[in-house]
Write an enzyme that holds these catalytic residues in place. Sequence first.
Site, PDB file in Angstrom:
ATOM      1  N   GLY A 132      53.778   3.575  73.858  1.00 49.85           N
ATOM      2  CA  GLY A 132      53.904   3.152  72.476  1.00 49.85           C
ATOM      3  C   GLY A 132      53.151   4.071  71.528  1.00 49.85           C
ATOM      4  N   SER A 133      52.682   3.510  70.440  1.00 48.45           N
ATOM      5  CA  SER A 133      52.204   4.326  69.331  1.00 48.45           C
ATOM      6  C   SER A 133      50.895   5.066  69.585  1.00 48.45           C
ATOM      7  CB  SER A 133      52.051   3.447  68.075  1.00 48.45           C
ATOM      8  OG  SER A 133      53.315   3.006  67.630  1.00 48.45           O
ATOM      9  N   VAL A 134      50.156   4.733  70.651  1.00 41.53           N
ATOM     10  CA  VAL A 134      48.989   5.555  70.990  1.00 41.53           C
ATOM     11  C   VAL A 134      49.433   6.988  71.262  1.00 41.53           C
ATOM     12  CG1 VAL A 134      47.138   5.896  72.674  1.00 41.53           C
ATOM     13  CG2 VAL A 134      47.653   3.607  71.856  1.00 41.53           C
TER      14      VAL A 134
END
Length: 598
Positions: free
Chosen positions: A315-317
Amino acid sequence: MKKPPRLLKLGRPALRLRVTFGVMALVLSLFAGRLIVLQGVDPDRYALAATKENTKPFVLHASRGSILDRNGVPLSVSEDAVAITADPTQTGKVASQLAGVLASRLSVDYATLMKKLTAKGRYVILANKVSPQTWNQITAELKERNKALKEQNKALPEEQKKPLLAGLYTEADPVRSHPNGTIAANVVGIVGAEGKGLAGLEYGLNDKLSGQDGKAMYEVDARGNKIPNADHTVEEPKPGVSAQLTLDADLQWFAERRIEQAVKQYKASSGSVVTVDVKTGEILVMANYPSFDPNKPVKTAALKNRALEQVYEPGSVQKVVTMAALADAGLISLDTKLQVPGVYTVQRRSIKDAFDHGVLNLTMAGVIAKSSNVGTIMAAQQMPVGDFVHYLKKFGFGEPTGIGFPGESRGLMPPGDEWSELTRSNVAFGQGLSANAVQMAAAVNAVANGGVYMPPKLIKDWVGADGNATPNQTAAPRRVVSESAAKQVTTMMEAVTGKGGTAPLAAIAGYRVAGKTGTAQEVDSACGCYRKWATSFAGFAPADNPRFVTYVVLQDPTNGRGGGFQGGPVFRDVMSYALQKYAVPPTGAKQPVIPITW
């Protein structure tokens, strides 16, 4: 005409005597020759053969090395224990009394003990892994009973005297113990009844921990049973090497309790926390929940070390890595401004952000602070796909971490470097590739470390039986992005925990904190479709002089969904504990005011 009768010839005694003496001389000469060979020509070989027929080798197990934390706190050790053996030729007449004493203190039933105590032969094993305390209690009771028998026998005639309780012996039979219970259980693993590692580091390091067995040659009876107290020779075993880990048992305990709380609070299937020392790559925490107590019977499913064995789309990490690559290539900076629409089309597929919006005027810090998928894709499209893939590989994606943990997954990246535009877009914001928690922590750590990737390290030293420590060698550090690019991304990440960011709950009073939230869809194996989620938070502190990176991930939370409010507080608590324990002072610098819009 009648024939005359046949006359019998008399024997020749002298000839018979000479033949008899000749045969006897030949036989005696053969015996004499054999005797000369046995006693004069090759006596050692025949003596050895005779000895072999009357002796039998028995394995002497080497003492297993310990597994310790970075400060020498024992996580898994071998404690003294014994195997209780018996000589049935001595125990047969007193089997019922001995069985009664043993059954009351061992986990062996009376009937089984009676069968063994009265068996044929001179050697049987009655019980394994008996603690010294239990054996001392048994011997104390036997002494008391024998003392009473001696008193009784004084008054009895010789033929009526009762036999004393004898014929029990012991052999070293160490037991594996975990003095600190559940702490790092998924990392350390377990040892089976035969003394071999079955899971975790106990399995992966089994050859080093086990050492080298020795052997003893004992005299045996006609049935091949060992004769207790008979002559024997011993080849001493070589003890195993101990492994001193980089883990901090105190911090590990706290992180395990904290991730357990989060998993239960948000009704997730599991969770992991990884904390890394920025400058060395040493892993201080590798916490998982669910976990288990290795001192009790364990179900196989509970043994999994999810921080290394479970992969998922981050995801956005992942946007931290994307921005670092773009900044290193000179394609973005803190001054870069984007007009971000609510919907963006890539190869006829519409991609949106997690929140509905119209056109937003965002800085690059704003793209990170708001965790905009669309803004990330727009920025990433400036870089050729092959260059983007090269950066991902430098950050460690698609390759093992090098820790060497059994069962570790290397994660998945789309093959080749000629990805479609849609594939590149998905990977840029954290979908379409998978990684484990340690890989993600190591990638973020490279940004915290000024652009230098430190291969993660779990084993600090090898400690010999003499107490001397040998450092464990790992791969060399490597620069993945420039120091300038790392600093720019760090500034962007500080906006995440500031006002207007997605994780204000991750902020720590007195410290500048850089962070990034993540919420990614996961494939449900039941349907082969996206309907599960992984929420995460990665960050480091102090942001202006990073000391630790902490990464938190929750798998399939069903009571809400969001990396900021679910992973952020776990990060804050674990990081605060680490900063306090290692006496990391606040730098005194104020968090910069970072424009996120224009």
